[in-house]
Design a protein around this motif. Sequence first.
Motif, PDB file in Angstrom:
ATOM      1  N   ILE A   9       0.867  -1.170   0.000  1.00 28.77           N
ATOM      2  CA  ILE A   9       0.000   0.000   0.000  1.00 28.77           C
ATOM      3  C   ILE A   9       0.906   1.222   0.000  1.00 28.77           C
ATOM      4  N   SER A  10       0.731   2.075  -0.980  1.00 31.09           N
ATOM      5  CA  SER A  10       1.571   3.255  -1.110  1.00 31.09           C
ATOM      6  C   SER A  10       1.093   4.348  -0.164  1.00 31.09           C
ATOM      7  N   TYR A  57       0.371   7.594 -10.157  1.00 29.12           N
ATOM      8  CA  TYR A  57      -0.465   6.541 -10.729  1.00 29.12           C
ATOM      9  C   TYR A  57       0.164   5.969 -11.995  1.00 29.12           C
ATOM     10  N   ILE A  58       0.721   6.818 -12.816  1.00 31.83           N
ATOM     11  CA  ILE A  58       1.348   6.365 -14.058  1.00 31.83           C
ATOM     12  C   ILE A  58       2.655   5.636 -13.780  1.00 31.83           C
ATOM     13  N   SER A  66      -3.709  -0.277  -3.515  1.00 34.81           N
ATOM     14  CA  SER A  66      -3.778   1.027  -2.872  1.00 34.81           C
ATOM     15  C   SER A  66      -5.056   1.790  -3.180  1.00 34.81           C
ATOM     16  N   ILE A  67      -5.932   1.256  -4.014  1.00 32.85           N
ATOM     17  CA  ILE A  67      -7.094   2.028  -4.466  1.00 32.85           C
ATOM     18  C   ILE A  67      -8.114   2.237  -3.356  1.00 32.85           C
ATOM     19  N   LYS A  68      -8.521   1.183  -2.654  1.00 30.96           N
ATOM     20  CA  LYS A  68      -9.526   1.338  -1.601  1.00 30.96           C
ATOM     21  C   LYS A  68      -9.039   2.204  -0.449  1.00 30.96           C
ATOM     22  N   LEU A 109      -9.590   2.833   8.059  1.00 32.09           N
ATOM     23  CA  LEU A 109      -8.278   2.944   7.424  1.00 32.09           C
ATOM     24  C   LEU A 109      -7.168   2.502   8.370  1.00 32.09           C
ATOM     25  N   ILE A 110      -7.267   2.875   9.631  1.00 29.40           N
ATOM     26  CA  ILE A 110      -6.260   2.433  10.604  1.00 29.40           C
ATOM     27  C   ILE A 110      -6.293   0.919  10.750  1.00 29.40           C
TER      28      ILE A 110
END
Length: 122
Positions: A9-10, A57-58, A66-68, A109-110
């Motif tokens: 996850i970024s 993103y590119i 990492s999207i959600k 998120l945590i």
Amino acid sequence: MSQPTIPTISLKWLTYAFIIGLSLSACYAMLTIQAIHFSPFVFLTLFLSVNHFYGLYIKEDDNEISIKPAWGAFFIGMFSYSAFLGIQYPELGSNVLSVALTLILTIWLIYKLMFGDKRYSA
């Protein structure tokens, strides 16, 4: 024999998504609420953060994981600014919904970051 790659996850995604949510909510509030004065810096922040987020993103090849969390950080930014405006200008109305959604999304998120089986990349 190559090792399988563990999805990461970024944290940059989360940071920029949060900033985009804050600045988008600030732009909307500035254009719709008379009590808030106009400032071009909010639009500049929105433009620069979206531009850099698109570059991330590119550049990154595997970014499905990492999207959600990034969407969660985006909505945390939007609802937290709305809650801040509700505190600063109580005549605008109640901010119970904004505070509740901010807390729920932050806890989610945590939990996702602490107890998920993912790793993080900066």
